[in-house]
Design a protein around this motif. Structure first.
Motif, PDB file in Angstrom:
ATOM      1  N   LEU A   1      -3.866  -0.294   6.646  1.00  0.00           N
ATOM      2  CA  LEU A   1      -3.949   0.443   5.375  1.00  0.00           C
ATOM      3  C   LEU A   1      -2.813   0.007   4.460  1.00  0.00           C
ATOM      4  N   ILE A   2      -3.183  -0.338   3.233  1.00  0.00           N
ATOM      5  CA  ILE A   2      -2.202  -0.783   2.232  1.00  0.00           C
ATOM      6  C   ILE A   2      -2.261   0.130   1.023  1.00  0.00           C
ATOM      7  N   ALA A   3      -1.100   0.561   0.533  1.00  0.00           N
ATOM      8  CA  ALA A   3      -1.026   1.071  -0.832  1.00  0.00           C
ATOM      9  C   ALA A   3      -0.391  -0.049  -1.640  1.00  0.00           C
ATOM     10  N   GLY A   4      -1.043  -0.449  -2.703  1.00  0.00           N
ATOM     11  CA  GLY A   4      -0.529  -1.624  -3.388  1.00  0.00           C
ATOM     12  C   GLY A   4      -0.707  -1.605  -4.880  1.00  0.00           C
ATOM     13  N   VAL A   5       0.228  -2.298  -5.551  1.00  0.00           N
ATOM     14  CA  VAL A   5       0.080  -2.662  -6.955  1.00  0.00           C
ATOM     15  C   VAL A   5      -0.161  -4.155  -6.933  1.00  0.00           C
ATOM     16  N   MET A   6      -1.364  -4.560  -7.292  1.00  0.00           N
ATOM     17  CA  MET A   6      -1.738  -5.968  -7.092  1.00  0.00           C
ATOM     18  C   MET A   6      -2.952  -6.293  -7.963  1.00  0.00           C
ATOM     19  N   PRO A   7      -3.195  -7.568  -8.209  1.00  0.00           N
ATOM     20  CA  PRO A   7      -4.401  -7.923  -8.942  1.00  0.00           C
ATOM     21  C   PRO A   7      -5.659  -7.628  -8.107  1.00  0.00           C
TER      22      PRO A   7
ATOM     23  N   ARG B   1       0.546   0.887   8.586  1.00  0.00           N
ATOM     24  CA  ARG B   1       0.572   1.158   7.146  1.00  0.00           C
ATOM     25  C   ARG B   1       1.687   0.360   6.486  1.00  0.00           C
ATOM     26  N   ALA B   2       1.400  -0.163   5.310  1.00  0.00           N
ATOM     27  CA  ALA B   2       2.437  -0.896   4.576  1.00  0.00           C
ATOM     28  C   ALA B   2       2.125  -0.861   3.087  1.00  0.00           C
ATOM     29  N   LEU B   3       3.078  -1.360   2.308  1.00  0.00           N
ATOM     30  CA  LEU B   3       2.962  -1.385   0.845  1.00  0.00           C
ATOM     31  C   LEU B   3       3.017  -2.828   0.365  1.00  0.00           C
ATOM     32  N   VAL B   4       2.289  -3.111  -0.716  1.00  0.00           N
ATOM     33  CA  VAL B   4       2.314  -4.450  -1.300  1.00  0.00           C
ATOM     34  C   VAL B   4       2.561  -4.315  -2.800  1.00  0.00           C
ATOM     35  N   LEU B   5       3.512  -5.109  -3.297  1.00  0.00           N
ATOM     36  CA  LEU B   5       3.759  -5.206  -4.736  1.00  0.00           C
ATOM     37  C   LEU B   5       3.591  -6.670  -5.105  1.00  0.00           C
ATOM     38  N   ALA B   6       2.536  -6.953  -5.849  1.00  0.00           N
ATOM     39  CA  ALA B   6       2.222  -8.342  -6.172  1.00  0.00           C
ATOM     40  C   ALA B   6       2.097  -8.507  -7.675  1.00  0.00           C
ATOM     41  N   ALA B   7       2.549  -9.676  -8.155  1.00  0.00           N
ATOM     42  CA  ALA B   7       2.494  -9.973  -9.580  1.00  0.00           C
ATOM     43  C   ALA B   7       1.145  -9.577 -10.158  1.00  0.00           C
ATOM     44  N   SER B   8       1.179  -8.737 -11.179  1.00  0.00           N
ATOM     45  CA  SER B   8      -0.070  -8.297 -11.775  1.00  0.00           C
ATOM     46  C   SER B   8       0.190  -7.848 -13.203  1.00  0.00           C
ATOM     47  N   ARG B   9      -0.549  -8.411 -14.121  1.00  0.00           N
ATOM     48  CA  ARG B   9      -0.408  -8.028 -15.521  1.00  0.00           C
ATOM     49  C   ARG B   9      -0.845  -6.575 -15.719  1.00  0.00           C
ATOM     50  N   GLY B  10      -1.675  -6.091 -14.791  1.00  0.00           N
ATOM     51  CA  GLY B  10      -2.177  -4.722 -14.900  1.00  0.00           C
ATOM     52  C   GLY B  10      -1.245  -3.668 -14.316  1.00  0.00           C
TER      53      GLY B  10
ATOM     54  N   ALA C   1       7.764   3.783  -0.671  1.00  0.00           N
ATOM     55  CA  ALA C   1       8.787   2.905  -0.090  1.00  0.00           C
ATOM     56  C   ALA C   1      10.011   3.725   0.313  1.00  0.00           C
ATOM     57  N   ALA C   2      10.389   4.677  -0.558  1.00  0.00           N
ATOM     58  CA  ALA C   2      11.563   5.508  -0.272  1.00  0.00           C
ATOM     59  C   ALA C   2      11.317   6.403   0.941  1.00  0.00           C
ATOM     60  N   ALA C   3      10.034   6.679   1.224  1.00  0.00           N
ATOM     61  CA  ALA C   3       9.696   7.477   2.414  1.00  0.00           C
ATOM     62  C   ALA C   3       9.798   6.654   3.696  1.00  0.00           C
ATOM     63  N   GLY C   4      10.013   5.344   3.551  1.00  0.00           N
ATOM     64  CA  GLY C   4      10.270   4.518   4.726  1.00  0.00           C
ATOM     65  C   GLY C   4       9.204   3.489   5.061  1.00  0.00           C
ATOM     66  N   HIS C   5       8.129   3.445   4.259  1.00  0.00           N
ATOM     67  CA  HIS C   5       7.092   2.454   4.548  1.00  0.00           C
ATOM     68  C   HIS C   5       7.574   1.061   4.160  1.00  0.00           C
ATOM     69  N   ARG C   6       7.203   0.076   4.974  1.00  0.00           N
ATOM     70  CA  ARG C   6       7.577  -1.313   4.693  1.00  0.00           C
ATOM     71  C   ARG C   6       6.909  -1.772   3.410  1.00  0.00           C
ATOM     72  N   ILE C   7       7.642  -2.523   2.617  1.00  0.00           N
ATOM     73  CA  ILE C   7       7.048  -3.061   1.390  1.00  0.00           C
ATOM     74  C   ILE C   7       7.161  -4.583   1.365  1.00  0.00           C
ATOM     75  N   TYR C   8       6.038  -5.224   1.042  1.00  0.00           N
ATOM     76  CA  TYR C   8       5.972  -6.680   0.924  1.00  0.00           C
ATOM     77  C   TYR C   8       5.766  -7.027  -0.541  1.00  0.00           C
TER      78      TYR C   8
END
Ligand SMILES: [Mg+2]
Length: 276
Positions: A94-100, A132-141, A154-161
């Motif tokens: 499971l990913i929570a992410g900001v990504m294209p 569970r992990a987090l993804v932050l990827a380049a995205s104009r959106g 992320a502050a709750a302790g989940h790994r972020i990529y």
């Protein structure tokens, strides 16, 4: 002692995309096609490696082929490739992410569930764990709001990529924002650390080495980002050419030094002497 550039010393050439062979698929950089063709004619293998994440590798390969820059069998690595390989290897489900959207689709195809941080609270996302992990990827959106919501997780302790620490990618008429600016926004709000998966990460280097047939090939990395491209060459322990004609930052003494520099692939690379 200025040893001239000798392309016959290399049997695998790896090319960055933006600022190296094109400024986006409608704007090939003059001279790149001829340089890549000359590599093939000498029998060297060719691969492409970008931190851009907006398109799937197959889409980029088709665009490169359309311009005559790539052949169908030549590998195209994106930081999306490395994100997916890494998450799979680590058993993330499971990913929570900001990504294209394109990367989200690739993750879903890889059987990884993707949610928007806007739609999930810290409690809903679940406890910290390998699945569970987090993804932050380049995205104009990306929005400041979505980055802040990701920061709570992320502050709750989940790994972020993150896809890369690049500030951006040169495109025709401007800059496509990179993972670096989004991460700068995140860390301006939350004191968190992230694992970088784009160039010059060890994970990315492993994928590139695989793509060209192993680390013992004589590899030359060609790119316009000192941090990403010369950095990945340093990670692999291979020679590099820094292309300065479209680069958005000056050469820094704090980053790995390129072996050669040239404005573009149309120009003869010159040996780089860091001390001037
Ligand atoms: Mg580039």
């Amino acid at each position: 002692m200025s040893e001239p550039f000798d392309p016959t010393r290399y049997d695998a050439f790896v090319f960055d995309l933006d600022g190296t062979v094109w400024l986006g698929p409608d704007h090939p950089i003059p001279g790149a096609l001829e340089f890549v063709d000359a590599c093939r004619e000498r029998g060297a293998s060719v691969a492409f490696a970008t931190n851009a994440i907006i398109h799937a590798p197959a889409t980029l390969s088709a665009q490169l082929q359309h311009l005559g820059l790539a052949r169908p069998d030549e590998p195209v690595v994106t930081s999306g490739t490395v994100v997916i390989e890494t998450l799979r290897a680590e058993g993330v489900e499971l990913i929570a992410g900001v990504m294209p959207d394109q990367l989200a689709e690739m993750l879903i195809q890889a059987d990884i569930e993707v949610v928007s941080p806007n739609d999930v609270s810290v409690d809903d996302f679940g406890s910290v764990g390998t699945e569970r992990a987090l993804v932050l990827a380049a995205s104009r959106g990306a929005t400041i709001g979505s980055i802040e919501r990701l920061g709570r997780l992320a502050a709750a302790g989940h790994r972020i990529y993150i896809s890369s620490k690049d500030p951006g990618f040169p495109v025709a008429g401007g800059i496509e924002p990179g993972g670096g600016v989004l991460f700068a926004a995140l860390t301006a709000m939350y004191d968190v650390d992230a694992t970088i998966l784009g160039k010059p990460s060890p994970a990315y280097a492993a994928v590139v080495a695989n793509a060209v047939g192993g680390r013992d090939r004589r590899i030359l990395m060609c790119g316009d980002s000192q941090r990403a491209d010369i950095g990945i060459a340093a990670e692999l322990g291979v020679d590099s050419v820094l292309l300065t004609g479209h680069s958005i930052l000056p050469i820094s003494a704090d980053l790995p030094a390129p072996t050669y520099i040239a404005p573009t692939l149309a120009d003869a690379p010159r040996r780089h002497h860091p001390e001037g």
